[in-house]
Design a protein around this motif. Sequence first.
Motif, PDB file in Angstrom:
ATOM      1  N   LEU A   1       0.854  -1.176   0.000  1.00 18.07           N
ATOM      2  CA  LEU A   1       0.000   0.000   0.000  1.00 18.07           C
ATOM      3  C   LEU A   1       0.898   1.237   0.000  1.00 18.07           C
ATOM      4  O   LEU A   1       1.743   1.405   0.885  1.00 18.07           O
ATOM      5  CB  LEU A   1      -0.901  -0.009   1.240  1.00 18.07           C
ATOM      6  N   LEU A   2       0.719   2.103  -1.006  1.00 21.14           N
ATOM      7  CA  LEU A   2       1.495   3.330  -1.148  1.00 21.14           C
ATOM      8  C   LEU A   2       0.578   4.509  -0.848  1.00 21.14           C
ATOM      9  O   LEU A   2      -0.492   4.632  -1.448  1.00 21.14           O
ATOM     10  CB  LEU A   2       2.062   3.439  -2.567  1.00 21.14           C
ATOM     11  N   MET A   3       0.995   5.404   0.070  1.00 18.41           N
ATOM     12  CA  MET A   3       0.120   6.476   0.537  1.00 18.41           C
ATOM     13  C   MET A   3       0.869   7.811   0.480  1.00 18.41           C
ATOM     14  O   MET A   3       1.916   7.975   1.123  1.00 18.41           O
ATOM     15  CB  MET A   3      -0.375   6.178   1.948  1.00 18.41           C
ATOM     16  N   ASP A   4       0.324   8.740  -0.303  1.00 21.67           N
ATOM     17  CA  ASP A   4       0.981  10.030  -0.538  1.00 21.67           C
ATOM     18  C   ASP A   4       0.258  11.143   0.213  1.00 21.67           C
ATOM     19  O   ASP A   4      -0.703  11.718  -0.281  1.00 21.67           O
ATOM     20  CB  ASP A   4       0.999  10.333  -2.043  1.00 21.67           C
ATOM     21  N   GLU A   5       0.704  11.439   1.437  1.00 14.34           N
ATOM     22  CA  GLU A   5       0.118  12.494   2.262  1.00 14.34           C
ATOM     23  C   GLU A   5      -1.417  12.470   2.232  1.00 14.34           C
ATOM     24  O   GLU A   5      -2.058  13.479   1.946  1.00 14.34           O
ATOM     25  CB  GLU A   5       0.618  13.863   1.799  1.00 14.34           C
ATOM     26  N   PRO A   6      -2.019  11.333   2.534  1.00 16.20           N
ATOM     27  CA  PRO A   6      -3.467  11.217   2.369  1.00 16.20           C
ATOM     28  C   PRO A   6      -4.280  12.078   3.319  1.00 16.20           C
ATOM     29  O   PRO A   6      -5.463  12.316   3.073  1.00 16.20           O
ATOM     30  CB  PRO A   6      -3.729   9.728   2.615  1.00 16.20           C
ATOM     31  N   PHE A   7      -3.675  12.563   4.413  1.00 12.28           N
ATOM     32  CA  PHE A   7      -4.427  13.335   5.402  1.00 12.28           C
ATOM     33  C   PHE A   7      -4.033  14.805   5.414  1.00 12.28           C
ATOM     34  O   PHE A   7      -4.440  15.560   6.299  1.00 12.28           O
ATOM     35  CB  PHE A   7      -4.217  12.738   6.804  1.00 12.28           C
ATOM     36  N   ALA A   8      -3.248  15.239   4.441  1.00 15.48           N
ATOM     37  CA  ALA A   8      -2.690  16.598   4.458  1.00 15.48           C
ATOM     38  C   ALA A   8      -3.763  17.681   4.412  1.00 15.48           C
ATOM     39  O   ALA A   8      -3.588  18.765   4.975  1.00 15.48           O
ATOM     40  CB  ALA A   8      -1.719  16.781   3.294  1.00 15.48           C
ATOM     41  N   ALA A   9      -4.886  17.412   3.741  1.00 11.66           N
ATOM     42  CA  ALA A   9      -5.914  18.437   3.578  1.00 11.66           C
ATOM     43  C   ALA A   9      -6.915  18.466   4.726  1.00 11.66           C
ATOM     44  O   ALA A   9      -7.836  19.301   4.723  1.00 11.66           O
ATOM     45  CB  ALA A   9      -6.659  18.221   2.258  1.00 11.66           C
ATOM     46  N   LEU A  10      -6.753  17.595   5.714  1.00 11.29           N
ATOM     47  CA  LEU A  10      -7.714  17.508   6.806  1.00 11.29           C
ATOM     48  C   LEU A  10      -7.328  18.446   7.943  1.00 11.29           C
ATOM     49  O   LEU A  10      -6.156  18.779   8.127  1.00 11.29           O
ATOM     50  CB  LEU A  10      -7.784  16.073   7.324  1.00 11.29           C
ATOM     51  N   ASP A  11      -8.325  18.863   8.732  1.00 13.59           N
ATOM     52  CA  ASP A  11      -8.019  19.640   9.931  1.00 13.59           C
ATOM     53  C   ASP A  11      -7.276  18.758  10.929  1.00 13.59           C
ATOM     54  O   ASP A  11      -7.292  17.527  10.839  1.00 13.59           O
ATOM     55  CB  ASP A  11      -9.303  20.200  10.554  1.00 13.59           C
ATOM     56  N   GLU A  12      -6.599  19.374  11.900  1.00 14.75           N
ATOM     57  CA  GLU A  12      -5.691  18.647  12.787  1.00 14.75           C
ATOM     58  C   GLU A  12      -6.403  17.572  13.597  1.00 14.75           C
ATOM     59  O   GLU A  12      -5.879  16.465  13.788  1.00 14.75           O
ATOM     60  CB  GLU A  12      -4.984  19.626  13.731  1.00 14.75           C
ATOM     61  N   ILE A  13      -7.622  17.861  14.075  1.00 13.59           N
ATOM     62  CA  ILE A  13      -8.342  16.869  14.882  1.00 13.59           C
ATOM     63  C   ILE A  13      -8.706  15.659  14.034  1.00 13.59           C
ATOM     64  O   ILE A  13      -8.502  14.504  14.434  1.00 13.59           O
ATOM     65  CB  ILE A  13      -9.599  17.504  15.512  1.00 13.59           C
ATOM     66  N   THR A  14      -9.236  15.906  12.828  1.00 10.74           N
ATOM     67  CA  THR A  14      -9.599  14.802  11.939  1.00 10.74           C
ATOM     68  C   THR A  14      -8.361  14.035  11.503  1.00 10.74           C
ATOM     69  O   THR A  14      -8.371  12.804  11.399  1.00 10.74           O
ATOM     70  CB  THR A  14     -10.355  15.328  10.715  1.00 10.74           C
ATOM     71  N   ARG A  15      -7.270  14.773  11.276  1.00  7.74           N
ATOM     72  CA  ARG A  15      -6.029  14.124  10.847  1.00  7.74           C
ATOM     73  C   ARG A  15      -5.523  13.155  11.908  1.00  7.74           C
ATOM     74  O   ARG A  15      -5.111  12.037  11.597  1.00  7.74           O
ATOM     75  CB  ARG A  15      -4.981  15.195  10.545  1.00  7.74           C
TER      76      ARG A  15
END
Length: 281
Positions: free
Chosen positions: A170-184
Amino acid sequence: MAQPTASPAPPSAPSDAALELSAVRLDYGDVRALDGIDIEVRRGEFVVVVGPSGCGKTSLLRIAAGLLPPSGGSVRVLGGSADAAQAGKRLGLVAQTPALLPWRDVRSNIALPESVNRSAGGPAAAADPEALIRLVGLEGFERARPHKLSGGMQQRVALARALVVDPDLLLMDEPFAALDEITREQMRYELLRVWSQAPGAGATAKTVLFVTHSVTEAVALADRVVVLSPRPGRIAAEMAIDLPRPRRPDDERAPAFLDAVDRVRALLRTAPPEPADRVSS
């Protein structure tokens, strides 16, 4: 007198590496983006790549996925080529944006690779979309279209879609970068839960190569952190994260966790920029 003959060499043991990048180089015109990259990711290992903006993290991941040819060096994915791993549906990719089809609901977005495989005559998907919906916590949203979902929920769909072919890597490229800090924060621990429970994982979790800018995220997720230097990206350092699993949000306040974060940040600060990022003519 007959000369003694050499005994045949014993067969080599199968490699434990899911991904091997050796002396990988990438040039964009006369600009060198990556230089001399040597990374080995063992099966079942969770490796996180960190580095400053523009150091080539995403390019490295695209090379591993077979989406970008390197300018030099060699790449082995699951014992063969990236193209072969793609053709065998052994790779899963989660990008920075979910890229869901807006006219498809959650279930049909997750099942999209299954539909493509069937229409192309490829191997059937190994994972049940309904089971994946439960695994990523989207029960009750099976018929929701993407515009009805939060950013975190959309990334859950993207993760489930990557898992539906039961990939070995599984390759993952900053998948949570656009989320707010709590959701991240919530999503990184959801990822750890899914990683350990994904279909086909059995006693061994999926192999993951993950790219992020967040040092805290890297320490929370990784078995090992790889630090890239400023462009041209080179391996500046590697650090094992010797924190027990399973990991939980409260662990981020523990002294051992904070010490690991400080050590990775120190490695980033001391990763020197190389004097030349131009290709020699």
